[in-house]
Design an enzyme around this catalytic site. Structure first.
Site, PDB file in Angstrom:
ATOM      1  N   THR A 161      46.904   5.486 -23.874  1.00  9.63           N
ATOM      2  CA  THR A 161      46.094   5.133 -22.696  1.00  9.63           C
ATOM      3  C   THR A 161      45.236   3.889 -22.951  1.00  9.63           C
ATOM      4  O   THR A 161      44.499   3.459 -22.075  1.00  9.63           O
ATOM      5  CB  THR A 161      45.166   6.311 -22.304  1.00  9.63           C
ATOM      6  N   THR A 189      46.261  -1.551 -36.004  1.00 10.40           N
ATOM      7  CA  THR A 189      44.841  -1.208 -35.836  1.00 10.40           C
ATOM      8  C   THR A 189      43.987  -2.003 -36.813  1.00 10.40           C
ATOM      9  O   THR A 189      44.311  -2.070 -38.005  1.00 10.40           O
ATOM     10  CB  THR A 189      44.642   0.307 -36.078  1.00 10.40           C
ATOM     11  N   HIS A 198      37.477 -12.896 -28.524  1.00 10.19           N
ATOM     12  CA  HIS A 198      38.199 -11.741 -27.988  1.00 10.19           C
ATOM     13  C   HIS A 198      37.441 -11.152 -26.801  1.00 10.19           C
ATOM     14  O   HIS A 198      36.268 -11.464 -26.579  1.00 10.19           O
ATOM     15  CB  HIS A 198      38.366 -10.654 -29.058  1.00 10.19           C
ATOM     16  N   LYS A 207      36.047  -5.400 -27.649  1.00 13.00           N
ATOM     17  CA  LYS A 207      36.527  -5.318 -29.040  1.00 13.00           C
ATOM     18  C   LYS A 207      35.433  -4.742 -29.935  1.00 13.00           C
ATOM     19  O   LYS A 207      34.274  -5.133 -29.860  1.00 13.00           O
ATOM     20  CB  LYS A 207      36.966  -6.705 -29.537  1.00 13.00           C
TER      21      LYS A 207
HETATM   22  P1  NAD Z   1      41.597   0.205 -26.643  1.00 16.82           P
HETATM   23  O1  NAD Z   1      40.176   0.640 -26.839  1.00 16.82           O
HETATM   24  O2  NAD Z   1      42.001  -0.304 -25.314  1.00 16.82           O
HETATM   25  O3  NAD Z   1      42.583   1.414 -26.983  1.00 16.82           O
HETATM   26  C1  NAD Z   1      42.444   2.189 -28.139  1.00 16.82           C
HETATM   27  C2  NAD Z   1      43.189   3.504 -27.932  1.00 16.82           C
HETATM   28  O4  NAD Z   1      43.076   4.235 -29.140  1.00 16.82           O
HETATM   29  C3  NAD Z   1      42.594   4.364 -26.839  1.00 16.82           C
HETATM   30  O5  NAD Z   1      43.649   5.097 -26.214  1.00 16.82           O
HETATM   31  C4  NAD Z   1      41.651   5.291 -27.596  1.00 16.82           C
HETATM   32  O6  NAD Z   1      41.495   6.547 -26.947  1.00 16.82           O
HETATM   33  C5  NAD Z   1      42.412   5.461 -28.904  1.00 16.82           C
HETATM   34  N1  NAD Z   1      41.474   5.712 -30.008  1.00 16.82           N
HETATM   35  C6  NAD Z   1      40.529   4.876 -30.490  1.00 16.82           C
HETATM   36  N2  NAD Z   1      39.839   5.474 -31.479  1.00 16.82           N
HETATM   37  C7  NAD Z   1      40.374   6.693 -31.626  1.00 16.82           C
HETATM   38  C8  NAD Z   1      40.094   7.787 -32.468  1.00 16.82           C
HETATM   39  N3  NAD Z   1      39.109   7.743 -33.385  1.00 16.82           N
HETATM   40  N4  NAD Z   1      40.841   8.899 -32.345  1.00 16.82           N
HETATM   41  C9  NAD Z   1      41.828   8.953 -31.453  1.00 16.82           C
HETATM   42  N5  NAD Z   1      42.144   7.956 -30.601  1.00 16.82           N
HETATM   43  C10 NAD Z   1      41.415   6.840 -30.698  1.00 16.82           C
HETATM   44  O7  NAD Z   1      41.862  -0.858 -27.798  1.00 16.82           O
HETATM   45  P2  NAD Z   1      43.063  -1.924 -27.878  1.00 16.82           P
HETATM   46  O8  NAD Z   1      42.625  -3.213 -27.305  1.00 16.82           O
HETATM   47  O9  NAD Z   1      44.317  -1.286 -27.390  1.00 16.82           O
HETATM   48  O10 NAD Z   1      43.135  -2.136 -29.464  1.00 16.82           O
HETATM   49  C11 NAD Z   1      43.469  -1.076 -30.340  1.00 16.82           C
HETATM   50  C12 NAD Z   1      43.497  -1.601 -31.766  1.00 16.82           C
HETATM   51  O11 NAD Z   1      44.549  -2.547 -31.920  1.00 16.82           O
HETATM   52  C13 NAD Z   1      42.215  -2.324 -32.208  1.00 16.82           C
HETATM   53  O12 NAD Z   1      41.960  -2.031 -33.561  1.00 16.82           O
HETATM   54  C14 NAD Z   1      42.579  -3.786 -32.039  1.00 16.82           C
HETATM   55  O13 NAD Z   1      41.819  -4.657 -32.857  1.00 16.82           O
HETATM   56  C15 NAD Z   1      44.019  -3.746 -32.477  1.00 16.82           C
HETATM   57  N6  NAD Z   1      44.862  -4.861 -32.036  1.00 16.82           N
HETATM   58  C16 NAD Z   1      45.749  -5.343 -32.938  1.00 16.82           C
HETATM   59  C17 NAD Z   1      46.637  -6.335 -32.580  1.00 16.82           C
HETATM   60  C18 NAD Z   1      47.670  -6.815 -33.585  1.00 16.82           C
HETATM   61  O14 NAD Z   1      48.504  -7.686 -33.264  1.00 16.82           O
HETATM   62  N7  NAD Z   1      47.678  -6.256 -34.804  1.00 16.82           N
HETATM   63  C19 NAD Z   1      46.601  -6.871 -31.289  1.00 16.82           C
HETATM   64  C20 NAD Z   1      45.681  -6.351 -30.384  1.00 16.82           C
HETATM   65  C21 NAD Z   1      44.823  -5.339 -30.760  1.00 16.82           C
END
Ligand code: NAD
Length: 253
Positions: free
Chosen positions: A11, A92, A147, A151
């Site tokens: 989600t 992540t 960002h 973030k």
């Molecule tokens: P977001 O907040 O939109 O989504 C995070 C999701 O993970 C949500 O569904 C949330 O409920 C879940 N979540 C978060 N913490 C949790 C926990 N402790 N237990 C269970 N579920 C948990 O964030 P996003 O923008 O989708 O980014 C997610 C991660 O991906 C971040 O760490 C971000 O920096 C990383 N990211 C990495 C790249 C890459 O290319 N490596 C690119 C974009 C984002």
């Protein structure tokens, strides 16, 4: 061969992008999507409760789990994958040393591919930085990343990866995070700046300046789809490999 994929954080922003990108591809099939809160449907996929992940992995039998969540959940989900014999692709960020240690332990049992950034452009930027820094010996270096306003971690995981690249080719340098008041630059330091605004998917600029000239290397992600595509390329590549720690550059090569 179609790779059976499980998606965590379904989600979230990136989870949704991964599900959308997977729907457009023939080489991956989403067999499971979980999130902290179950009950929603994202991109036509029913999202189930992450609390049930161990049972769901046994039942759906995915080849690879793709994780973009938070540092704690990333480690918890990877441990469940180690138990279930499922490979892990994670993007992540904010893991810290303990998180990386835990993830590396998982790589003793199943293949793990971690990347702080899944875009091809950032991979090219990193190569350019590793070439430019030694070529411009003694030039001042400033790294700026931008960002979206939600973030959590700063500086970004990608910025930290680029800083490690700089240390690798130039030797470890002092990092100065922002400046305020009386704060003259000291020789060899690397300035690091994190901006948070709007819905920006991700921008990184490495500025090298000296000798009455400056060189700016900049990457801008136009959408999160670029990271989702890279993560699914990684999942397709990782399936069936030996239990080891892998890098995204291996997928690109
Ligand atoms: P977001 O907040 O939109 O989504 C995070 C999701 O993970 C949500 O569904 C949330 O409920 C879940 N979540 C978060 N913490 C949790 C926990 N402790 N237990 C269970 N579920 C948990 O964030 P996003 O923008 O989708 O980014 C997610 C991660 O991906 C971040 O760490 C971000 O920096 C990383 N990211 C990495 C790249 C890459 O290319 N490596 C690119 C974009 C984002």
């Amino acid at each position: 061969m179609t790779v059976r994929v499980a998606v965590t954080g379904a989600t979230g922003r990136m989870g949704g992008e991964v599900l959308a990108a997977a729907a457009d591809r023939d080489d991956v099939d989403v067999v499971l999507a979980v999130s902290r809160s179950a009950g929603e449907t994202v991109e036509g996929v029913a999202v189930e409760a992450a609390d049930d992940l161990p049972e769901l992995l046994a039942e759906r039998d995915p080849d690879v789990l793709v994780d973009f969540t938070g540092p704690e959940s990333c480690v918890e989900y990877a441990a469940a994958c180690a138990e279930a014999g499922v490979a892990v692709v994670s993007g992540t960020t904010g893991l810290g040393d303990d998180g990386f240690d835990a993830l590396r332990n998982v790589a003793a049992d199943v293949p793990v591919l971690y990347a702080s950034n899944f875009s091809r452009g950032i991979a090219a930027l990193r190569r350019a930085v590793r070439e430019a820094v030694p070529a411009l010996d003694g030039y001042d270096i400033e790294l700026t990343e931008t960002h979206h306003n939600a973030k959590r971690d700063a500086p970004s995981g990608t910025a930290l990866t680029i800083l490690e690249d700089i240390d690798d080719v130039r030797g470890a340098a002092e990092r100065v995070h922002g400046r305020e008041g009386e704060a003259p630059r000291s020789e060899g330091e690397v300035g690091v700046h994190a901006r948070r605004a709007g819905d920006i998917a991700g921008e990184h600029e490495v500025l090298l300046a000296g000798n009455h000239e400056s060189l700016s290397l900049t990457h801008r992600a136009g959408s999160r789809g670029v990271f989702a595509a890279g993560a699914l390329d990684a999942a397709a590549w990782l399936s069936g490999r030996d239990a080891e720690w892998y890098d995204f550059t291996e997928v690109l090569e």
